[in-house]
Motif scaffolding. Structure first.
Motif, PDB file in Angstrom:
ATOM      1  N   THR A  31       9.190 -18.890  55.944  1.00 39.47           N
ATOM      2  CA  THR A  31       8.262 -19.213  57.023  1.00 39.47           C
ATOM      3  C   THR A  31       6.986 -19.813  56.445  1.00 39.47           C
TER       4      THR A  31
ATOM      5  N   GLY B  14      13.160 -28.021  54.729  1.00 40.38           N
ATOM      6  CA  GLY B  14      14.387 -28.225  55.497  1.00 40.38           C
ATOM      7  C   GLY B  14      14.889 -29.654  55.446  1.00 40.38           C
TER       8      GLY B  14
ATOM      9  N   GLY C 255      21.857 -28.829  61.346  1.00 40.42           N
ATOM     10  CA  GLY C 255      21.048 -27.730  61.826  1.00 40.42           C
ATOM     11  C   GLY C 255      19.670 -28.203  62.243  1.00 40.42           C
ATOM     12  N   THR C 256      18.818 -27.258  62.561  1.00 46.70           N
ATOM     13  CA  THR C 256      17.472 -27.578  63.024  1.00 46.70           C
ATOM     14  C   THR C 256      16.445 -26.679  62.350  1.00 46.70           C
ATOM     15  N   LEU C 257      15.205 -27.073  62.453  1.00 48.53           N
ATOM     16  CA  LEU C 257      14.087 -26.193  62.135  1.00 48.53           C
ATOM     17  C   LEU C 257      13.128 -26.233  63.312  1.00 48.53           C
ATOM     18  N   THR C 258      12.253 -25.253  63.389  1.00 52.13           N
ATOM     19  CA  THR C 258      11.340 -25.122  64.523  1.00 52.13           C
ATOM     20  C   THR C 258       9.897 -25.186  64.062  1.00 52.13           C
TER      21      THR C 258
ATOM     22  N   ASP D 118      15.705 -31.912  64.092  1.00 55.50           N
ATOM     23  CA  ASP D 118      16.992 -31.994  63.397  1.00 55.50           C
ATOM     24  C   ASP D 118      16.776 -32.116  61.900  1.00 55.50           C
ATOM     25  N   ARG D 119      17.541 -31.340  61.140  1.00 58.56           N
ATOM     26  CA  ARG D 119      17.501 -31.416  59.687  1.00 58.56           C
ATOM     27  C   ARG D 119      18.518 -32.436  59.194  1.00 58.56           C
TER      28      ARG D 119
ATOM     29  N   THR E 197       9.667 -22.582  60.901  1.00 55.91           N
ATOM     30  CA  THR E 197      10.726 -21.613  60.634  1.00 55.91           C
ATOM     31  C   THR E 197      12.078 -22.309  60.669  1.00 55.91           C
ATOM     32  N   GLY E 198      13.042 -21.742  59.990  1.00 56.78           N
ATOM     33  CA  GLY E 198      14.392 -22.277  60.001  1.00 56.78           C
ATOM     34  C   GLY E 198      15.327 -21.349  59.264  1.00 56.78           C
ATOM     35  N   GLN E 199      16.607 -21.447  59.579  1.00 58.34           N
ATOM     36  CA  GLN E 199      17.595 -20.586  58.939  1.00 58.34           C
ATOM     37  C   GLN E 199      17.598 -20.828  57.439  1.00 58.34           C
TER      38      GLN E 199
ATOM     39  N   GLU F 121      12.031 -28.228  68.349  1.00 53.60           N
ATOM     40  CA  GLU F 121      13.095 -28.182  67.352  1.00 53.60           C
ATOM     41  C   GLU F 121      13.299 -29.569  66.768  1.00 53.60           C
TER      42      GLU F 121
END
Length: 260
Positions: A163, A25, A125-128, A120-121, A157-159, A118
């Motif tokens: 995973t 990410g 957006g973000t990743l978790t 910040d990318r 995880t992230g959009q 979370e």
């Protein structure tokens, strides 16, 4: 022409022992940093000594820059050594156990099981990152932790991202099943293996997965790719590269195994 699932994802660079570097990410993650030269570490009374037998394949300078360290636990020298501790001071965020967060202070944050953060990318957006259970020995957490301490793993995880599971020093397939219930299928699993044992604790029982269990964990997780770490460079490992390759082949999972 078919493409092996072990070759279709982001690179993971393994430095020996539990230390691996990957970009996810847009952020650079480093697991359990260990960069000391081979040596034997003094042990408290009644505890087994840890002996590093081979140097890391890189230096702290080779991993820079790092955005986040995923530290499964801070209490054992084979997961965080002197050079690794020094490196933490230059890294913006270290995620680790709740106890480790208190001990390390500075930029360390402790996470309890299933607690998420979370991030910040860089591109928006973000990743978790979610802390997940790990048990560093045979038995229940209540039986194991008083002897070897607390350990966690991580799921990322992230959009539009695969995973990722980083197991940490986990010996429990029941913990793997819990993680699979929430997160399977896994794109990349960085599995700590090596079948480490000490005669002094747990009657010589496994304190991290052996090779056959790593293959079973792969099936439980539905993992498309497995990058084993922490199976070499220390004297307490009883299985290595050959045993991993044989176990994954026997389980019909050779195409998912990436041995760096």
């Amino acid at each position: 022409m078919s493409v092996s699932p072990a070759t279709t994802q982001f690179p993971v660079r393994v430095f020996g022992g539990p230390t691996a570097l990957f970009e996810y990410g847009g952020l650079r993650f480093l697991t359990d940093p260990t960069f000391d030269a081979p040596r034997t570490y003094p042990a408290p009374p009644g505890a087994p000594a840890l002996t590093k037998t081979a140097p890391s394949t890189g230096t702290p300078a080779d991993v820079s820059p790092v955005d986040v360290v995923l530290l499964s636990h801070d209490e054992h020298d084979d997961n965080l050594d002197s050079a690794g501790r020094a490196l933490l001071a230059d890294i913006p965020l270290t995620l680790t156990t709740t106890g480790g967060g208190e001990r390390l202070g500075h930029n360390a944050k402790g996470l309890a099981d299933w607690e998420s953060i979370e991030l910040d990318r860089p591109g928006g957006g973000t990743l978790t990152v979610t802390a997940v259970p790990a048990i560093h020995g045979p038995g229940t957490r209540e039986e194991v932790e008083p002897i070897v301490g607390q350990v966690i793993g991580f799921v990322l995880t992230g959009q539009d991202l695969p995973t990722v599971y980083v197991s940490g020093d986990n010996a429990s397939l029941d913990a793997v099943r819990e993680i699979a219930e929430r997160f399977a299928p896994i794109g990349t699993a960085i599995l700590f293996a090596g079948a480490p044992r000490f005669a002094e604790i747990f009657d010589g029982g496994l304190i991290v997965l052996d090779s056959a269990q790593a293959a079973e964990a792969t099936q439980i997780l539905g993992a498309r790719r497995v990058v084993p770490v922490h199976f070499d460079s220390w004297s307490h490992f009883t299985e290595g590269r050959d045993e991993l390759r044989a176990a994954f082949t026997a389980a019909g999972l050779a195409d998912r195994l990436q041995l760096n």
